[in-house]
Design a protein around this motif. Structure first.
Motif, PDB file in Angstrom:
ATOM      1  N   ARG A 176       0.837  -1.196   0.000  1.00 40.12           N
ATOM      2  CA  ARG A 176       0.000   0.000   0.000  1.00 40.12           C
ATOM      3  C   ARG A 176       0.873   1.248   0.000  1.00 40.12           C
ATOM      4  NH1 ARG A 176      -4.027  -0.099   4.742  1.00 40.12           N
ATOM      5  NH2 ARG A 176      -2.109   0.399   5.825  1.00 40.12           N
ATOM      6  N   THR A 177       1.907   1.237   0.850  1.00 43.64           N
ATOM      7  CA  THR A 177       2.810   2.388   0.909  1.00 43.64           C
ATOM      8  C   THR A 177       3.563   2.559  -0.408  1.00 43.64           C
ATOM      9  OG1 THR A 177       3.083   1.827   3.215  1.00 43.64           O
ATOM     10  CG2 THR A 177       4.548   3.496   2.323  1.00 43.64           C
ATOM     11  N   ALA A 178       4.044   1.428  -0.958  1.00 43.48           N
ATOM     12  CA  ALA A 178       4.811   1.502  -2.208  1.00 43.48           C
ATOM     13  C   ALA A 178       3.980   2.119  -3.323  1.00 43.48           C
ATOM     14  CB  ALA A 178       5.275   0.106  -2.614  1.00 43.48           C
ATOM     15  N   PHE A 179       2.706   1.753  -3.391  1.00 38.89           N
ATOM     16  CA  PHE A 179       1.853   2.296  -4.447  1.00 38.89           C
ATOM     17  C   PHE A 179       1.446   3.733  -4.158  1.00 38.89           C
ATOM     18  CE2 PHE A 179       0.240  -2.288  -5.192  1.00 38.89           C
ATOM     19  CZ  PHE A 179       1.389  -2.559  -5.905  1.00 38.89           C
ATOM     20  N   TYR A 180       1.442   4.073  -2.868  1.00 41.39           N
ATOM     21  CA  TYR A 180       0.929   5.389  -2.498  1.00 41.39           C
ATOM     22  C   TYR A 180       1.993   6.481  -2.630  1.00 41.39           C
ATOM     23  CZ  TYR A 180      -1.894   8.784  -0.032  1.00 41.39           C
ATOM     24  OH  TYR A 180      -2.616   9.892   0.277  1.00 41.39           O
ATOM     25  N   ILE A 181       3.247   6.123  -2.373  1.00 40.08           N
ATOM     26  CA  ILE A 181       4.325   7.130  -2.369  1.00 40.08           C
ATOM     27  C   ILE A 181       4.386   7.978  -3.655  1.00 40.08           C
ATOM     28  CG2 ILE A 181       6.841   7.354  -2.527  1.00 40.08           C
ATOM     29  CD1 ILE A 181       7.123   5.607  -0.157  1.00 40.08           C
ATOM     30  N   PRO A 182       4.364   7.362  -4.859  1.00 38.03           N
ATOM     31  CA  PRO A 182       4.447   8.212  -6.052  1.00 38.03           C
ATOM     32  C   PRO A 182       3.349   9.268  -6.115  1.00 38.03           C
ATOM     33  CG  PRO A 182       4.810   5.945  -6.652  1.00 38.03           C
ATOM     34  CD  PRO A 182       4.379   5.932  -5.220  1.00 38.03           C
ATOM     35  N   SER A 183       2.166   8.944  -5.591  1.00 35.19           N
ATOM     36  CA  SER A 183       1.084   9.923  -5.723  1.00 35.19           C
ATOM     37  C   SER A 183       1.282  11.127  -4.818  1.00 35.19           C
ATOM     38  CB  SER A 183      -0.269   9.275  -5.466  1.00 35.19           C
ATOM     39  OG  SER A 183      -0.429   9.027  -4.105  1.00 35.19           O
ATOM     40  N   ILE A 184       1.995  10.954  -3.693  1.00 37.36           N
ATOM     41  CA  ILE A 184       2.205  12.144  -2.853  1.00 37.36           C
ATOM     42  C   ILE A 184       3.450  12.909  -3.272  1.00 37.36           C
ATOM     43  CG2 ILE A 184       0.932  11.429  -0.802  1.00 37.36           C
ATOM     44  CD1 ILE A 184       3.806  10.741   0.315  1.00 37.36           C
ATOM     45  N   LEU A 185       4.408  12.200  -3.870  1.00 42.18           N
ATOM     46  CA  LEU A 185       5.605  12.909  -4.312  1.00 42.18           C
ATOM     47  C   LEU A 185       5.453  13.410  -5.743  1.00 42.18           C
ATOM     48  CD1 LEU A 185       8.455  10.626  -2.963  1.00 42.18           C
ATOM     49  CD2 LEU A 185       7.441  12.628  -1.906  1.00 42.18           C
ATOM     50  N   GLY A 186       4.505  12.801  -6.482  1.00 46.84           N
ATOM     51  CA  GLY A 186       4.425  13.010  -7.922  1.00 46.84           C
ATOM     52  C   GLY A 186       4.254  14.447  -8.351  1.00 46.84           C
ATOM     53  N   ALA A 187       3.547  15.244  -7.519  1.00 43.86           N
ATOM     54  CA  ALA A 187       3.343  16.625  -7.918  1.00 43.86           C
ATOM     55  C   ALA A 187       4.561  17.473  -7.577  1.00 43.86           C
ATOM     56  CB  ALA A 187       2.103  17.180  -7.241  1.00 43.86           C
ATOM     57  N   ASN A 188       5.501  16.889  -6.833  1.00 45.77           N
ATOM     58  CA  ASN A 188       6.699  17.642  -6.474  1.00 45.77           C
ATOM     59  C   ASN A 188       7.557  17.883  -7.710  1.00 45.77           C
ATOM     60  OD1 ASN A 188       9.393  18.295  -5.387  1.00 45.77           O
ATOM     61  ND2 ASN A 188       8.413  17.814  -3.451  1.00 45.77           N
ATOM     62  N   LEU A 189       8.066  19.086  -7.790  1.00 43.62           N
ATOM     63  CA  LEU A 189       8.839  19.445  -8.972  1.00 43.62           C
ATOM     64  C   LEU A 189      10.044  18.532  -9.169  1.00 43.62           C
ATOM     65  CD1 LEU A 189       8.056  21.640 -10.840  1.00 43.62           C
ATOM     66  CD2 LEU A 189       9.908  23.018  -9.937  1.00 43.62           C
ATOM     67  N   ALA A 190      10.613  18.058  -8.062  1.00 43.24           N
ATOM     68  CA  ALA A 190      11.777  17.181  -8.157  1.00 43.24           C
ATOM     69  C   ALA A 190      11.441  15.922  -8.955  1.00 43.24           C
ATOM     70  CB  ALA A 190      12.252  16.806  -6.756  1.00 43.24           C
ATOM     71  N   VAL A 191      10.252  15.377  -8.701  1.00 37.40           N
ATOM     72  CA  VAL A 191       9.861  14.162  -9.405  1.00 37.40           C
ATOM     73  C   VAL A 191       9.545  14.473 -10.867  1.00 37.40           C
ATOM     74  CG1 VAL A 191       8.106  12.377  -9.520  1.00 37.40           C
ATOM     75  CG2 VAL A 191       9.097  12.981  -7.340  1.00 37.40           C
ATOM     76  N   VAL A 192       8.963  15.629 -11.106  1.00 35.88           N
ATOM     77  CA  VAL A 192       8.688  16.024 -12.483  1.00 35.88           C
ATOM     78  C   VAL A 192       9.989  16.137 -13.270  1.00 35.88           C
ATOM     79  CG1 VAL A 192       7.655  17.803 -13.926  1.00 35.88           C
ATOM     80  CG2 VAL A 192       6.564  17.187 -11.793  1.00 35.88           C
ATOM     81  N   ILE A 193      11.016  16.701 -12.615  1.00 35.51           N
ATOM     82  CA  ILE A 193      12.331  16.809 -13.269  1.00 35.51           C
ATOM     83  C   ILE A 193      12.890  15.423 -13.544  1.00 35.51           C
ATOM     84  CG2 ILE A 193      14.722  17.537 -12.915  1.00 35.51           C
ATOM     85  CD1 ILE A 193      13.556  19.891 -11.259  1.00 35.51           C
ATOM     86  N   MET A 194      12.746  14.518 -12.542  1.00 34.85           N
ATOM     87  CA  MET A 194      13.212  13.144 -12.723  1.00 34.85           C
ATOM     88  C   MET A 194      12.520  12.512 -13.932  1.00 34.85           C
ATOM     89  SD  MET A 194      12.236   9.915 -10.351  1.00 34.85           S
ATOM     90  CE  MET A 194      10.620   9.703 -11.041  1.00 34.85           C
ATOM     91  N   TRP A 195      11.226  12.745 -14.027  1.00 38.91           N
ATOM     92  CA  TRP A 195      10.445  12.152 -15.118  1.00 38.91           C
ATOM     93  C   TRP A 195      10.986  12.620 -16.468  1.00 38.91           C
ATOM     94  CZ3 TRP A 195       7.542   8.312 -13.641  1.00 38.91           C
ATOM     95  CH2 TRP A 195       6.648   7.743 -14.547  1.00 38.91           C
ATOM     96  N   GLN A 196      11.353  13.895 -16.500  1.00 36.24           N
ATOM     97  CA  GLN A 196      11.903  14.458 -17.727  1.00 36.24           C
ATOM     98  C   GLN A 196      13.139  13.684 -18.176  1.00 36.24           C
ATOM     99  OE1 GLN A 196      13.199  18.446 -17.127  1.00 36.24           O
ATOM    100  NE2 GLN A 196      12.853  19.006 -19.250  1.00 36.24           N
TER     101      GLN A 196
END
Lengths: 297, 275
Positions: free
Chosen positions: A110-130
């Motif tokens: 549950r935690t593993a699936f949930y973590i991306p959704s709380i960090l996902g809007a963070n700019l750091a993760v958006v940069i990583m995605w790029q």
């Protein structure tokens, strides 16, 4: 007319509750109602960062519907929402069903699936995605590892939108957790009874699970649609709307008109059209689900 | 057999979910060439100078400066959001008053209103009040229970606490406020934790609001500083530094989530957000 009685504990005035919610009311007036009305009025003017403001009626709306860049942005936004929202709901529902099967280590998953959704809007993760999707990025490295040919994610107008869609799909955890809570609330007796009657798993999923969580599906559908139609952060940071405006959403158009070109009036008119689109989408969903509810009962 | 296949599926999904984050962590120690030549997340050698470089940033300020800025927004905002939503939810859940139905429907309307319609009039509003480039526009709305969702969650939790508690407190001589803080608050702690954590994480993630409100680099919160690091180093080189900055930027969110995880998940699953 009968006077309404306000039942409160003895010694508590009927204004106590009003006093408690007064900050909320002030907040609603100032941060919801005021901008809402203000935006509508500004949309009727030719207000710009510099120069005189004049009332011009529906002129902005006429310009907008004649403008190819607005139509293109609307197309992109609708396409994005239509692909993303059903995909995200299906993935989160399926995962929630799997997690609900009384397996061990559910807390970890549950935690593993949930973590991306709380960090996902963070700019750091958006940069990583790029970086994941660059020519020699992780995704293409994996594709090559499995013998597939690498994709030019940022060069191909058909592929670029999927970078954003995949990012938001990756963040399915918050939707999943709402489903999971709803699945927990379904009485187990229903499934036991279905088993006795010889129903297969698939059958009980469609005949018990889906009808029982209909309300939650509706809530998730609305929340996801509203946020998908407003998408701004990811295309702004990852693709800057390109290539060939294939990821240029209405949210980005509004931002550019306002803060890049200073077209305050026009930007507000566009945001009102976006609001209308969202309200229409929610309204249609409400009518459709309302009808199915009436048919089934 | 069936159990096994379920495990296989969810483990595979979990790997896909977590691998990018692991990769990000590993890449923050890698050199540029290694980032784009290996899919494995563990770096060949650990180069701490990248982190040190990243901490110093390309601006006159260190990451520490941006952390302090962010906390100057987050701490008051979290406190305000908790108090204001608590009061509003208490009013809705426990008292009757004129026009109550109208006001509860406002709560729903506010939740459905797209943020994008609000953003420009609010920008003009703060510009006219002369408060642009201060933290007030970012913090003040929390004082007025701007987030209807929080009020909603708390109302549901208040409803699950028996009203006998209030009556008992009243007989013992507690007033309206003391009943709330001494009797009811301990009962709905998980929900309050969820709200505080959500406010923290959302503010940490918030990008659009600071982008239009804060203009001087000196006052930038972390999210804007991150964007600045992308702009100033360009796309083609120093990726490793940008990645290190991103990892540093994620530390507060991950820490808060890890600390509050148990209560937090309980708060959202125990009926709060579920229909």
């Amino acid at each position: 007319m009968k006077k309404r009685q306000y039942k409160n504990p003895t010694g508590v005035s009927k204004y106590t509750g009003l006093l408690l919610i007064s900050p909320f009311i002030a907040g609603f007036l100032l941060f919801t109602l005021y901008p809402f009305i203000c935006s509508f009025i500004l949309g009727m003017t030719n207000s710009r960062t510099v120069g005189q403001t004049e009332f011009i009626g529906f002129e902005n709306y006429k310009t907008m519907f004649g403008s190819s860049s607005f139509r293109r942005a609307l197309e992109v936004t609708l396409k994005y929402a239509i692909i993303l929202v059903p995909l995200k709901l299906i993935v989160s529902l399926m995962t929630a069903v799997l997690l609900n099967l009384e397996i061990k280590g559910i807390g970890f998953f549950r935690t593993a699936f949930y973590i991306p959704s709380i960090l996902g809007a963070n700019l750091a993760v958006v940069i990583m995605w790029q970086y994941l999707f660059t020519a020699k990025g992780l995704i293409n490295q994996f594709l090559e590892l499995f013998g597939a040919s690498p994709i030019s994610w940022y060069g191909d107008p058909d592929a670029a939108l999927y970078i954003i869609i995949l990012l938001r799909l990756w963040e399915f955890g918050s939707t999943m957790i709402i489903f999971l809570a709803a699945l927990r609330d379904i009485p187990r007796e229903l499934y036991d009874a279905a088993k006795v009657d010889g129903c297969s798993c698939t059958r009980s999923f469609f005949s018990i699970t889906l009808p029982q969580i209909k309300g939650v599906i509706f809530i998730n559908l609305i929340l996801q649609t509203i946020s998908a139609l407003q998408e701004f952060n990811a295309p702004y940071m990852i693709t800057s709307g390109g290539p060939l405006k294939s990821t240029y959403t209405v949210g980005m158009l509004i931002y550019d008109e306002m803060f890049k070109y200073g077209e305050i009036g026009y930007a507000n008119a566009v945001s009102w059209v976006l609001f209308t689109v969202i309200a229409l989408a929610v309204g249609i969903m409400y009518l459709v689900t309302g009808r199915t509810e009436r048919e089934t009962t | 057999m069936k159990k096994l296949s379920v495990y296989l599926i969810i483990t595979a999904v979990a790997a896909v979910m977590l691998y990018p984050l692991l990769w990000l962590l590993g890449a923050s120690f890698k050199s540029n060439s290694e980032i784009f030549s290996s899919v494995w997340f563990i770096p060949d050698s650990i180069d701490l100078s990248i982190w040190k470089n990243a901490w110093e940033t390309a601006t006159p300020y260190t990451m520490g400066h941006y952390f302090i800025n962010t906390f100057m927004i987050i701490i008051p905002k979290t406190v305000f959001a908790v108090i204001s939503s608590l009061l509003a939810a208490y009013g809705f859940a426990r008292f009757n008053f004129p026009l109550k139905r109208l006001f509860s429907s406002l709560l729903l309307i506010g939740m459905l209103m797209p943020a994008i319609v609000k953003i420009m009039p609010m920008f003009l509003f703060w510009r006219d009040t002369g408060l642009l480039d201060t933290y007030i526009p970012l913090v003040f709305p929390a004082l007025l229970a701007e987030e209807g969702m929080f009020v909603f969650i708390l109302i549901r939790f208040f409803n699950s606490v028996p009203r006998e508690f209030d009556e008992a407190a009243r007989i013992d001589g507690c007033g309206t406020m003391r009943t709330l803080f001494l009797v009811l608050l301990p009962c709905i702690k998980p929900a309050v934790t969820s709200i505080a954590v959500f406010t923290f994480l959302w503010t940490m993630n918030d990008f659009l609001n600071p982008l239009i409100i804060i203009q001087s680099v000196k006052k930038y919160p972390l999210s804007l500083a991150l964007r600045l690091s992308v702009d100033s180093t360009g796309q083609s080189y120093e990726q490793c530094k940008i990645i290190a900055v991103s990892v540093i930027g994620l530390i507060p969110s991950i820490t808060v989530f890890a600390l509050a995880q148990k209560k937090f998940v309980k708060g959202i699953t125990a009926g709060g957000l579920s229909g």
